[in-house]
Design a protein around this motif. Structure first.
Motif, PDB file in Angstrom:
ATOM      1  N   SER A 106     -53.692   6.072  42.025  1.00 21.86           N
ATOM      2  CA  SER A 106     -53.826   6.890  42.272  1.00 21.86           C
ATOM      3  C   SER A 106     -52.567   7.737  42.634  1.00 21.86           C
ATOM      4  CB  SER A 106     -54.235   6.979  43.780  1.00 21.86           C
ATOM      5  OG  SER A 106     -55.552   6.228  44.072  1.00 21.86           O
ATOM      6  N   LEU A 137     -50.913   9.391  39.750  1.00 26.81           N
ATOM      7  CA  LEU A 137     -52.429  10.507  38.984  1.00 26.81           C
ATOM      8  C   LEU A 137     -51.456  11.818  40.083  1.00 26.81           C
ATOM      9  CD1 LEU A 137     -55.651   9.107  38.597  1.00 26.81           C
ATOM     10  CD2 LEU A 137     -53.923   9.629  36.574  1.00 26.81           C
ATOM     11  N   MET A 138     -51.572  12.075  41.208  1.00 23.14           N
ATOM     12  CA  MET A 138     -50.831  12.650  41.845  1.00 23.14           C
ATOM     13  C   MET A 138     -49.634  13.663  41.387  1.00 23.14           C
ATOM     14  SD  MET A 138     -51.796  15.385  43.687  1.00 23.14           S
ATOM     15  CE  MET A 138     -53.956  14.810  44.756  1.00 23.14           C
ATOM     16  N   CYS A 167     -49.725  14.920  38.534  1.00 22.55           N
ATOM     17  CA  CYS A 167     -50.576  16.423  38.954  1.00 22.55           C
ATOM     18  C   CYS A 167     -49.152  17.701  39.254  1.00 22.55           C
ATOM     19  CB  CYS A 167     -51.617  16.372  39.568  1.00 22.55           C
ATOM     20  SG  CYS A 167     -52.930  16.101  39.064  1.00 22.55           S
ATOM     21  N   ILE A 168     -48.669  17.334  40.205  1.00 25.53           N
ATOM     22  CA  ILE A 168     -47.847  17.629  40.526  1.00 25.53           C
ATOM     23  C   ILE A 168     -46.757  18.039  40.150  1.00 25.53           C
ATOM     24  CG2 ILE A 168     -45.861  18.277  42.589  1.00 25.53           C
ATOM     25  CD1 ILE A 168     -48.060  16.396  43.579  1.00 25.53           C
ATOM     26  N   ARG A 178     -59.603   9.531  39.165  1.00 28.61           N
ATOM     27  CA  ARG A 178     -59.273  11.504  39.153  1.00 28.61           C
ATOM     28  C   ARG A 178     -60.255  12.299  40.013  1.00 28.61           C
ATOM     29  NH1 ARG A 178     -58.910  12.722  33.275  1.00 28.61           N
ATOM     30  NH2 ARG A 178     -58.455  15.196  34.493  1.00 28.61           N
ATOM     31  N   THR A 198     -60.109  11.769  43.811  1.00 26.41           N
ATOM     32  CA  THR A 198     -58.571  12.103  44.338  1.00 26.41           C
ATOM     33  C   THR A 198     -58.090  13.622  43.933  1.00 26.41           C
ATOM     34  OG1 THR A 198     -57.604  10.469  42.480  1.00 26.41           O
ATOM     35  CG2 THR A 198     -58.150   9.826  43.876  1.00 26.41           C
ATOM     36  N   THR A 254     -57.494  14.728  41.325  1.00 27.83           N
ATOM     37  CA  THR A 254     -56.454  15.305  40.282  1.00 27.83           C
ATOM     38  C   THR A 254     -57.117  15.249  38.794  1.00 27.83           C
ATOM     39  OG1 THR A 254     -57.248  13.358  40.386  1.00 27.83           O
ATOM     40  CG2 THR A 254     -54.418  13.564  41.570  1.00 27.83           C
ATOM     41  N   SER A 286     -55.231  18.937  35.939  1.00 23.82           N
ATOM     42  CA  SER A 286     -54.469  18.857  35.712  1.00 23.82           C
ATOM     43  C   SER A 286     -54.299  18.830  34.184  1.00 23.82           C
ATOM     44  CB  SER A 286     -53.570  17.448  36.044  1.00 23.82           C
ATOM     45  OG  SER A 286     -52.700  17.354  35.354  1.00 23.82           O
ATOM     46  N   LEU A 322     -53.075  15.194  32.298  1.00 21.90           N
ATOM     47  CA  LEU A 322     -54.347  14.488  32.053  1.00 21.90           C
ATOM     48  C   LEU A 322     -55.401  14.862  31.608  1.00 21.90           C
ATOM     49  CD1 LEU A 322     -53.746  14.000  36.579  1.00 21.90           C
ATOM     50  CD2 LEU A 322     -53.081  12.327  33.814  1.00 21.90           C
TER      51      LEU A 322
END
Ligand code: URA
Length: 438
Positions: A39, A42-43, A46-47, A168, A171, A173, A176, A179
């Motif tokens: 997670s 993944l975050m 995403c950012i 995802r 969470t 995410t 994105s 992703l």
């Protein structure tokens, strides 16, 4: 290598190396990396995003995390399509039979719905007796025999994506671009078709809410497909209101039958003709009149619907007598009409809310383990731009519980905005991206 270092690398905005990506995808697949570290990475993605090479390598690593099919054994012109997820999107059930009836093999491994968006397999599961888990050999021989098969993605197709998608989903995410692109393209590449058409949804019911983001997603997936040696087309299409009038599994199969009989709503008919035309062009089909006219003609002369019937029978479903629709597992017990409290135009319909209302009625899954009720859903009697007068019903909820879920009614009611002003509607097809095949 430590996962911690990979997370920190991406947190600091740097590109992941191929070794880091391999290490991460391997650890996701063999469950050696705990969900909290997955997670965190993944975050960070995403950012901070990913560059093209990273996305491509990540996609390839996920595609190679399980079985990779090669559909060229069937024919070089096999086509596959994927939608990025919408509300009322039953296009696969329509365009598969259309292109197959024109001699182009349609081989599609589909997923189940999650969240507010529906999935083709749930729609097909509403048909009594229909098998949606074909063995791979069976899938291939059905495409060879009747030119069409739609089956669920087996657990061994891009298993890394399956795990990441579930994480995802809980969470925050999902939305994105790297992703989503890697998730969709890993499954398409592992599925093995040389020709891939993407329907990238844009609007209130889609993961991409604005055109620029949807265009960026389409271009990213086109690039990945080209880097993997595939012929690609992507249509960015409107998802500001639900597609067609029916939302919910058996209701969507009913509407697919209506479109295939030339009796469906204009928006979804127009979109399916455009998507079919895109698939025909990708496959190398030689049009008699034009790609779109041939697709339309296959509806008008009944061949597309006959192909749909062949497909339903081949996978274990049936029709009763001369009924247009297959026999369903069950039907809903109750109906609840939502009526207009003022007169005017339907100004906007928030499709995500309509999808969530259908979810509250039981049409989808709130968690991966839920079993959808295939018979429930929503019928939209009015769409954006159409008039209503006080007291007209503009939506009917189909449900099975003794008491209608209040939340479903509240969300459905608030999803529709009525105004004296007539809305200006977006076109159905916002942009087309095609491979340069010269
Ligand atoms: N569909 C997918 O398969 N993956 C995503 O990430 C979004 C939509």
């Amino acid at each position: 290598m430590r996962v911690y270092d990979v997370i920190e690398h991406k947190k600091n905005g740097r590109s992941l190396t191929n070794e880091m990506i391999d290490f991460f995808v391997r650890g996701v697949t063999d469950n050696s990396i705990p969900d909290y570290q997955i997670s965190a990475l993944l975050m960070a993605i995403c950012i901070n995003g990913m560059d093209r090479n990273e996305i491509f390598y990540f996609t390839e690593a996920m595609a190679s995390s399980g079985r990779r099919n090669d559909l060229s054994a069937i024919s070089h012109n096999v086509v596959d399509k994927h939608s990025s997820g919408g509300v009322g999107d039953k296009c696969t059930l329509i365009i598969g039979p259309i292109v197959s009836s024109l001699g182009i093999p349609f081989a599609k491994l589909s997923g189940k719905g999650l969240g507010h968006t529906g999935g083709t397999i749930d729609k097909l599961d509403s048909v009594k007796g229909l098998r949606t888990s074909l063995k791979y050999d069976e899938f291939v021989s059905q495409v060879q025999d009747i030119g069409i098969a739609i089956s669920s993605q087996t657990g061994d197709l891009a298993p890394a994506d399956k795990k990441l998608y579930a994480i995802r989903d809980v969470t925050a995410t999902i939305d994105s671009i790297p992703l989503i692109a890697a998730s969709i393209m890993s499954k398409k590449i592992a599925s093995g078709a040389a020709n891939i058409l993407l329907d990238v949804k844009c609007g209130s019911g889609a993961f991409m809410k604005v055109p620029d983001k949807a265009f960026e997603l389409a271009e990213t997936m086109m690039d990945i497909g080209h880097m993997a040696g595939r012929n690609m087309t992507a249509l960015v299409t409107d998802m500001d209101q639900p597609l067609g009038r029916n939302i919910g599994n058996s209701l969507e199969v009913i509407e697919a039958c209506e479109v295939l009989n030339g009796k469906g709503p204009d928006d979804i008919t127009e979109l399916c003709v455009a998507l079919s035309a895109g698939l025909l062009k990708l496959s190398g089909y030689r049009p008699k009149v034009s790609y779109a006219d041939d697709a339309r003609e296959s509806i008008n002369n009944g061949r597309a619907y006959n192909k749909f019937r062949d497909f339903i029978y081949a996978q274990g479903g049936a029709f009763e007598g001369s009924s247009l629709y297959p026999i369903f597992r069950n039907s809903s017990k109750y109906l609840f009409d939502i009526k207009a409290e003022e007169s005017g135009y339907i100004f906007a319909i928030d499709s995500q809310s309509v999808g969530i209302s259908a979810l509250e009625l039981g049409a989808g899954r709130k968690t991966q383990d839920d079993d959808p009720d295939h018979s429930v859903g929503i019928v939209m009697h009015r769409k954006a731009g159409e008039r209503v007068t006080v007291g007209d019903r503009f939506m009917t909820l189909h449900y099975n519980l003794a008491d209608i879920p209040e939340e479903a009614v509240r969300i459905a009611r608030s999803s529709v905005k009525i105004s004296v002003e007539k809305p200006v509607l977006k076109p159905m097809i916002l942009k087309v991206f095609e491979s340069d095949m010269t």
